[in-house]
Design an enzyme around this catalytic site. Structure first.
Site, short mmCIF file in Angstrom:
data_model
loop_
_atom_site.label_atom_id
_atom_site.label_comp_id
_atom_site.label_asym_id
_atom_site.label_seq_id
_atom_site.Cartn_x
_atom_site.Cartn_y
_atom_site.Cartn_z
N ARG A 59 -10.92 15.04 -28.90
CA ARG A 59 -12.34 15.37 -29.04
C ARG A 59 -12.99 15.76 -27.72
O ARG A 59 -13.64 16.80 -27.61
CB ARG A 59 -13.13 14.17 -29.60
CG ARG A 59 -13.11 14.02 -31.08
CD ARG A 59 -13.15 12.56 -31.43
NE ARG A 59 -11.90 11.99 -30.96
CZ ARG A 59 -10.78 11.99 -31.69
NH1 ARG A 59 -10.80 12.43 -32.89
NH2 ARG A 59 -9.64 11.52 -31.20
N THR A 60 -12.87 14.90 -26.71
CA THR A 60 -13.62 15.10 -25.47
C THR A 60 -13.18 16.40 -24.79
O THR A 60 -14.02 17.19 -24.34
CB THR A 60 -13.38 13.90 -24.52
OG1 THR A 60 -13.59 12.71 -25.26
CG2 THR A 60 -14.31 13.93 -23.34
N LYS A 87 4.75 14.87 -8.82
CA LYS A 87 5.57 14.99 -7.61
C LYS A 87 4.98 14.17 -6.46
O LYS A 87 5.38 14.33 -5.32
CB LYS A 87 5.68 16.45 -7.21
CG LYS A 87 6.32 17.33 -8.27
CD LYS A 87 6.30 18.79 -7.84
CE LYS A 87 6.66 19.71 -9.00
NZ LYS A 87 6.31 21.11 -8.74
#
Ligand code: CP
Length: 309
Positions: A59-60, A87
């Site tokens: 949703r966000t 990394k």
């Protein structure tokens, strides 16, 4: 123009009541825009926004991206799973590399509490917190309050209970701050193990009895059990949790008033809320999602207007 007292949105804790009113008044205009056949305005054609998601989101993330595109901003998306963070690159190095590509604003979800504030103090861009660990989720709380205001006319004087896993919830803390700033009364309800010991010091009520909480409230905001954040067992089984703290239609129908039901999503149907409640006319769950776009447009627009261009 009346504008926000803050340069970044790192939490509701730092907003004033007037800030929240300005966001809602601006969101009212954008709600009208997103219901037009052409759902777009050219306001932010000169702004570039990076969405940095170091944690999962549906949703966000979609809501921010839609809000940005409907304001005509250029958008770049970043997911930690496929980035050089794996990394060993630091957060500040990652963000400064992105900013050197002339990005003006950063929307960030991060597992560490305080990550958004940390970043806002170290990079030359506006920062919006899209959820920082168990700390705050300010745009969720703003869209929640906006949806209560839309359904009930006002937030002031309303009684709102937040039910469930308060201990691991960033939605709960942001909602408590937002509701209190607007003059609502707040209660949290859940098993003793999932309610922080000193939470009453925030000036809220605490209950461990869902029936009692429902009889008290005008609005029930049902939270998900955040199993991904639970390092130990906080209750014997999901079945027992549902028996004590799950909301079903029978409980709603037994009340002598019609309360509003909310949920920030994602829903675990049959755990914290049954399907017939989630899909009932008392539920404003999908209104919350719709309002999220307008509220996020308002926040981005207001913060972008503080950028020197
Ligand atoms: N409400 C909420 O934050 O949902 P997502 O985790 O899907 O973004």
């Amino acid at each position: 123009m009346d504008n926000l007292s803050v340069d970044h949105l790192t939490g509701i804790e730092h907003l004033t009541k007037r800030d929240i009113e300005i966001i809602f008044e601006t969101a009212d205009s954008f709600k009208e825009v997103i219901n037009r056949p052409i759902k777009k305005v050219p306001s932010l054609r000169d702004i570039t926004i990076a969405n940095l998601f170091f944690e999962n989101s549906t949703r966000t993330r979609l809501s921010f991206e839609l809000a940005e595109k409907r304001l005509s901003a250029d958008v770049v998306n970043f997911s930690a799973a496929s980035s050089s963070v794996k990394k060993g690159e630091t957060l500040v190095d990652t963000v400064n590399n992105i900013l050197s590509m002339k990005v003006d604003m950063v929307v960030m979800r991060h597992p560490n509490p305080g990550a958004a504030k940390f970043l806002s103090e170290r990079v030359n861009a506006r920062v919006i917190n899209a959820g920082d660990g168990t700390h705050e989720h300010p745009t969720q709380a703003l869209l929640d309050s906006y949806s209560i205001r839309e359904r009930l006319g006002t937030v002031e004087g309303k009684k709102v209970v937040i039910v469930g896993d308060i201990l691991h919830s960033r939605v709960a803390l942001s909602n408590i701050y937002a509701l209190q700033k607007q003059g609502a009364e707040v209660m949290v309800c859940g098993p003793t193990t999932l309610i922080p010991k000193y939470i009453h010091k925030l000036g809220i009520k605490v209950s461990h009895n869902l029936k009692e909480a429902l009889e008290w409230c005008d609005v029930a905001n049902m939270l998900r059990i955040q199993l991904e954040r639970q390092d130990i067992k906080y209750f014997p089984s999901l079945r027992e949790y549902t028996m004590l703290f799950g909301l079903d239609k029978k409980m709603l129908d037994e009340l002598d008033k019609e309360i509003v039901v909310m949920h920030p999503g994602p829903i675990n149907r049959g755990v914290e809320i049954t399907s017939d409640v989630a899909d009932s006319k008392q539920s404003i769950i999908l209104n919350q999602v719709e309002n999220g776009v307008a509220v996020r447009m308002a926040i981005i627009y207001l913060l972008a207007s503080k950028i020197e261009r």
